[in-house]
Structures are given as structure tokens and as C-alpha cells.
Write an enzyme that holds these catalytic residues in place. Structure first.
Site, short mmCIF file in Angstrom:
data_model
loop_
_atom_site.label_atom_id
_atom_site.label_comp_id
_atom_site.label_asym_id
_atom_site.label_seq_id
_atom_site.Cartn_x
_atom_site.Cartn_y
_atom_site.Cartn_z
N GLU A 75 0.82 -1.22 0.00
CA GLU A 75 0.00 0.00 0.00
C GLU A 75 0.86 1.27 0.00
O GLU A 75 0.49 2.29 0.58
CB GLU A 75 -0.97 0.02 1.20
CG GLU A 75 -1.87 -1.18 1.29
CD GLU A 75 -2.56 -1.53 -0.01
OE1 GLU A 75 -2.81 -0.61 -0.82
OE2 GLU A 75 -2.84 -2.71 -0.25
N GLY A 76 1.98 1.21 -0.67
CA GLY A 76 2.90 2.34 -0.72
C GLY A 76 3.93 2.20 0.37
O GLY A 76 3.60 2.23 1.56
#
Length: 567
Positions: A427-428
Site C-alpha cells: 500500500e505504498g
């Protein structure tokens, strides 16, 4: 030591630290009365402790497998998922129009943490569905909403997110997956996606994939990406799972941890999909899901930290070693106590930040006030990065407390460390979160950052009469943060900002944690006051070195050549 959900901590934070009463005072969330909140937290705690926690080791020892194209999940996971779905926990914050509870994100955040602490690899499944539900609520057509949302909210179906490709990791704009119109409103999706969490299972009727793909003639980069709903089984006219779509799980990754969560390589061979949102608007729609997931992943880190802490605490209370005073257990040794106190203090700080973030989301939802939305956006990368960094650090310390037995798999201490490690990546990555914080989230010149700092200093001023030394320490830390924020916002060359981005994010989290602990001390609770003293005296000072690093800029970093790094 069996897992014990921290219901009292959630209740305390909501009552004394994060302003949940403001959320409950809105018309949108007026049903979130103290009695309802207690009932929700108590029931979620019971499920997490009694149903999910016993599955933790199953997922590690008996990983998900791929057999003839079918994913077989870990023993008991089907029953665990059923308990989550039937309890309504997936759709807690979803709209009641589609079967959701319409409850505040603050409550969903608390419940997600408990489930993460109990069994992180299983909790990842409903977290993906929650993100997909929010994306569809905001961006999908009415037809797609009517077909998919009730099933996702009930848990009959589950959802995934398909971004990454072999050549397109964090650089999503480099993706090659194609979407060609079929002429009937649907599209043929062709391409390969990797690292797809919970891409398939053997306990839900259908798996719904949100897939990023590029239309013919679309421009290069992220501006030419669209989003598509691509179900495993195509719904028939009645909305029930019908014919098999042309997609498949090619393989499952052999991972460091989270063995109970199948992470797949997916192949789409002209699979039928339907567009979500406008043409070339895929990134905006996907970011809705990703921002939801970033809060959720930060909370996964906090949950894993709490599980690891409780595991280590139980061992430290039982293990007799050396000439310890008192009970003779290693918890009586000063260094072991230092580790445990540091774990507990950081968990409290990270949990407070996550709930601050969730409250801001709820207030934005209830009031439509842009300042609340901006506050939530600013806190999201801090929550994600500090929550997961805390999870990794606490789990590692948990292994250390176990000594040599922590390196032996039978104790279960290492599993927390292995499972949580990926949360700083997906998620980053946490570096990307920090870059987002100092760039996109400071496009306002640092206005939101300064408003948060002002609140911290106002709280410290109010605390000086009764907690002088601690209040002064927090006020001074916030002032240093304010000055560095001004310096950072003045840097027009983003490389100058990026070089110190990770340090800045962590310093901001440290100061927010000091604020939360100071407010806890102000409550008059003696035990919380002692923990606040520990945090503010021992952990908060880290901010000074971090901020010094930020203000050194990029020159001394970027001047080191590639050859010099390789020498």
C-alpha cells in the site's frame, strides 16, 4: 499468554484523547452512543480473542496452497471468516443503503486492530473488501453498486486490489494490462498482475477484482489508466455467481511471513470487466481504496505490535533467569522492563494517531468540512508509516525479550516479526508515505501541519500548571517541529524535502505521541501518567535528532556517487 483485546485503551482514547464525542455529536453518527460503542468493542473483542486468535499459528504452520488452480486456505480460516462476515464486521462503516452498519470509521479502526492482533493473515481479507466497498460507493455506477455492494458487505463475496505488474511496482503508470471494449458496455481485460493479496479462497462464493488497465489509445502514465471490476464468476441476471471468467491464479508467492494469506500472480486473458468511474480516471478511484487501506495497514502494524507485546509480556512474567529481584522472572530486570515499557508506550502513541486519523475521516464525512478532509489526508501517511514501523520494531523487540527462544519458531515470537514486515512495503512503501507527506500534503505551504502543531502546543500550555516538566518538553518539541516545517515548506527543490522525508514523518509522529501521552497523564490515571513520563523522557527526545537530519537537506546525500556507494 492468550490474546486480550485492549478494549479499555480504545475506550480511554475515545473518551480522553481523540475527540470521539465530537463524532457522536453529529447527526450522521448520532447512534454511536457510549452503550453502543461498548457493545461493539466488547463483541469484536470476544470474536478476536476466542475465534481468530487460535488461528494465528495455523496460518503460519499450514500455509495456503494452490492445487490444480484452486486456492486451499489454512485450517479454520473458513470458520474464522464466517464469524467475521456474520458478525457484520466487514461492512461496519459501509452505507446502510447496501446493508452496511453506517458506523464511524473510528470504530472500524478499533475492530480492525483487534482482528489484526489476533490473526493478521486472515484479517487482511476483509480489509481488502472494506477498501473495495468504499471505492465502489464513491465511484461505481448504480448498476455495479447494486450487484456487488450487498454481497461484499455481507461477506458472501470478497474483494481485491490489482495494481502491481512485474515491470510496474510503485511506478503504477508503467502498467501494460489492456482493456479493450467488447461493444456491449463491458471490456476484455488482458495482462498479468502480481502480489495480489487474497486473490482467491475456498470460503466465499465469488472474488471481485478491481483491476487497473489501459484503454486503447490511452495516454502514457497514470493519466491513461482506468479501473475495472473483474469478477472471478460473472454475475447472472439475478446477481448470482454465473459462468467462470477468463482469469486465473498462476502461482502463490513463497513469502517471509503472512503464510496464511495467499499472495498470487494473476493472469487475465480477455477476462470480462466493467469500468468503475470515468475513462482514464482509474487512479482517482483506486486512491480511494488505497487511502482506506493505508489507514488499515497502519492499524495492522499496531495490531501486530500489540499481539507481539502481549506474547513477550507473558514470557517475561514466567521466565526465571539470573538474579532478578521480586518474582525472579526476567520482567524484574531493568533492561527487559525498559523494552516492555518502550513497546507499550509506542503502541499507545501509534494507536492514538490511528484513532486521530479515523476521527478526522468521520468528521469530514459528517460535516463535509474541507479542513477535516485535509487533516485526515495529512495524518494518513503518518499513521501508515509510524504504525507499521512500530509493528516491526515491537515485534523485533519481542523476539529479543524471548532471548534464544525467540529465534526458535516453536515459541511463536518470530511469526509476529515475519508477518508484520510486509506492512511497511505494501500500500505504498513507508518511504513513499513520507515523500507524499512532505510534497503533496504540503501543497498548502504547511498549513495543516502548522494547525496540528498549534493544537499540540495549546494542549501543552493547558498542562503546564499540573505537569510542568512534561508539558514544557512537549511544547518545545512541537516548536522545533514548527520551525522545521517552515524550513521544509520553503524548499522548492523536492529532492531537498525528500532527503529528510522519513525523518520528518517520524519526528511528527513522535511529537503527536508526546501530545497523546501528555493528555493521558492529564486524565489523572496514575498508570497512564507513569507511561507518559517514560515516553516523554525517553522516547520523545528522538525528535531532535530526526529534525536535525531533515534540515541537513539533500546535498550531503546526493553528492555520494553510485561508484562510491559500490566501492
Amino acid at each position: 499468554m492468550p490474546y486480550r483485546a485492549p478494549v479499555a485503551d480504545f475506550r480511554f482514547l475515545m473518551d480522553h484523547i481523540v475527540g470521539f464525542s465530537d463524532v457522536a455529536a453529529t447527526d450522521t453518527f448520532s447512534e454511536a452512543t457510549p452503550d453502543m460503542v461498548d457493545a461493539i468493542l466488547t463483541e469484536a473483542a470476544k470474536m478476536s480473542e476466542e475465534v481468530l486468535a487460535p488461528l494465528q499459528r495455523n496460518g503460519d504452520l499450514h500455509p495456503a496452497t494452490l492445487e490444480n488452480g484452486v486456492v486451499r486456505t489454512s485450517p479454520g480460516f473458513g470458520d474464522g471468516y464466517k464469524a467475521i462476515a456474520e458478525g457484520g464486521w466487514i461492512g461496519m462503516s459501509a452505507s446502510p443503503e447496501n446493508g452496511g452498519m453506517g458506523l464511524p470509521m473510528t470504530l472500524t479502526t478499533a475492530v480492525n486492530e483487534m482482528m489484526s492482533a489476533a490473526c493478521l493473515s486472515l484479517q487482511l481479507n476483509p480489509l481488502m473488501s472494506q477498501g473495495q466497498i468504499e471505492a465502489l460507493e464513491h465511484h461505481a455506477s448504480d448498476e455495479i453498486k447494486e450487484t456487488y455492494l450487498p454481497k461484499l458487505i455481507s461477506g458472501e463475496w470478497c474483494g481485491t486490489m490489482n495494481l502491481t505488474e512485474p515491470q510496474a511496482g510503485s511506478d503504477v503508470g508503467a502498467l501494460r494490462t489492456k482493456a479493450e471494449p467488447n461493444g456491449d458496455g463491458s471490456y476484455a481485460i488482458t495482462g498479468q498482475k502480481i502480489y495480489i493479496s487474497w486473490a482467491d479462497n475456498d470460503f466465499t462464493e465469488n472474488v471481485c477484482h478491481l483491476v487497473l488497465a489501459r484503454l486503447p489509445e490511452a495516454v502514457a502514465g497514470t493519466k491513461g489508466i482506468s479501473l475495472f471490476m473483474v469478477p472471478k464468476l460473472i454475475p447472472d441476471a439475478d446477481g448470482n455467481p454465473g459462468e467462470r471468467n477468463d482469469l486465473r491464479v498462476v502461482s502463490l508467492e513463497h513469502k517471509l511471513g503472512l503464510h496464511g494469506s495467499p499472495t498470487a500472480v494473476m493472469e487475465y486473458s480477455g477476462a470480462k470487466g466493467w469500468m468503475v468511474g470515468p475513462e482514464n480516471g482509474g487512479m482517482a478511484a483506486m486512491f480511494t481504496m488505497m487511502n482506506n487501506a493505508r489507514l488499515g495497514v497502519g492499524v495492522q502494524g499496531i495490531g501486530a505490535a500489540d499481539g507481539a507485546y502481549q506474547h513477550a509480556l507473558g514470557y517475561a512474567m514466567d521466565r526465571k533467569q539470573g538474579k532478578a529481584p521480586g518474582t525472579g522472572a526476567i520482567i524484574e530486570h531493568a533492561d527487559v522492563r525498559r523494552m516492555l515499557a518502550g513497546m507499550k508506550a509506542d503502541i499507545f502513541a501509534a494507536r492514538a494517531i490511528a484513532l486521530m486519523n479515523a476521527v478526522a475521516i468521520d468528521m469530514a464525512t459528517a460535516t463535509g468540512d474541507a479542513s477535516w478532509k485535509a487533516r485526515a489526508a495529512f495524518l494518513t501517511p503518518i499513521c501508515k508509516a509510524f504504525g507499521t514501523d512500530t509493528g516491526i520494531a515491537v515485534a523485533s523487540t519481542g523476539v529479543q525479550i524471548h532471548g534464544g527462544m525467540g529465534f526458535v519458531e516453536e515459541t511463536g515470537a518470530a511469526q509476529y516479526s515475519r508477518d508484520v514486515r510486509v506492512t511497511a512495503i505494501y500500500e505504498g512503501t513507508n518511504g513513499i508515505q513520507a515523500m507524499d507527506l512532505v510534497a503533496r500534503k504540503m501543497m498548502d505551504g504547511g498549513e495543516i501541519a502548522q494547525s496540528l502543531i498549534e493544537e499540540i502546543q495549546d494542549g501543552a500550555e493547558a498542562a503546564k500548571a499540573t505537569h510542568g516538566d512534561m508539558a514544557t518538553a512537549v511544547w518545545n518539541a512541537a516548536e522545533s517541529l514548527r520551525e522545521t516545517t517552515e524550513w521544509l515548506a520553503a524548499q522548492k527543490d523536492l529532492t531537498q524535502r525528500f532527503a529528510g522525508a522519513v525523518a520528518y514523518l517520524r519526528a511528527f509522529a513522535r511529537v503527536l505521541g508526546g501530545h497523546a501521552h501528555l493528555q493521558a497523564a492529564m486524565s489523572g490515571d496514575e498508570a497512564r501518567g507513569k507511561l507518559a513520563t517514560f515516553y516523554i523522557n525517553r522516547l520523545l527526545p528522538e525528535h531532535a535528532g530526526l529534525l536535525a537530519e531533515v534540515r541537513t537537506g539533500a546535498d550531503n546525500l546526493m553528492s555520494i556517487t553510485n561508484d562510491e556507494l559500490a566501492a
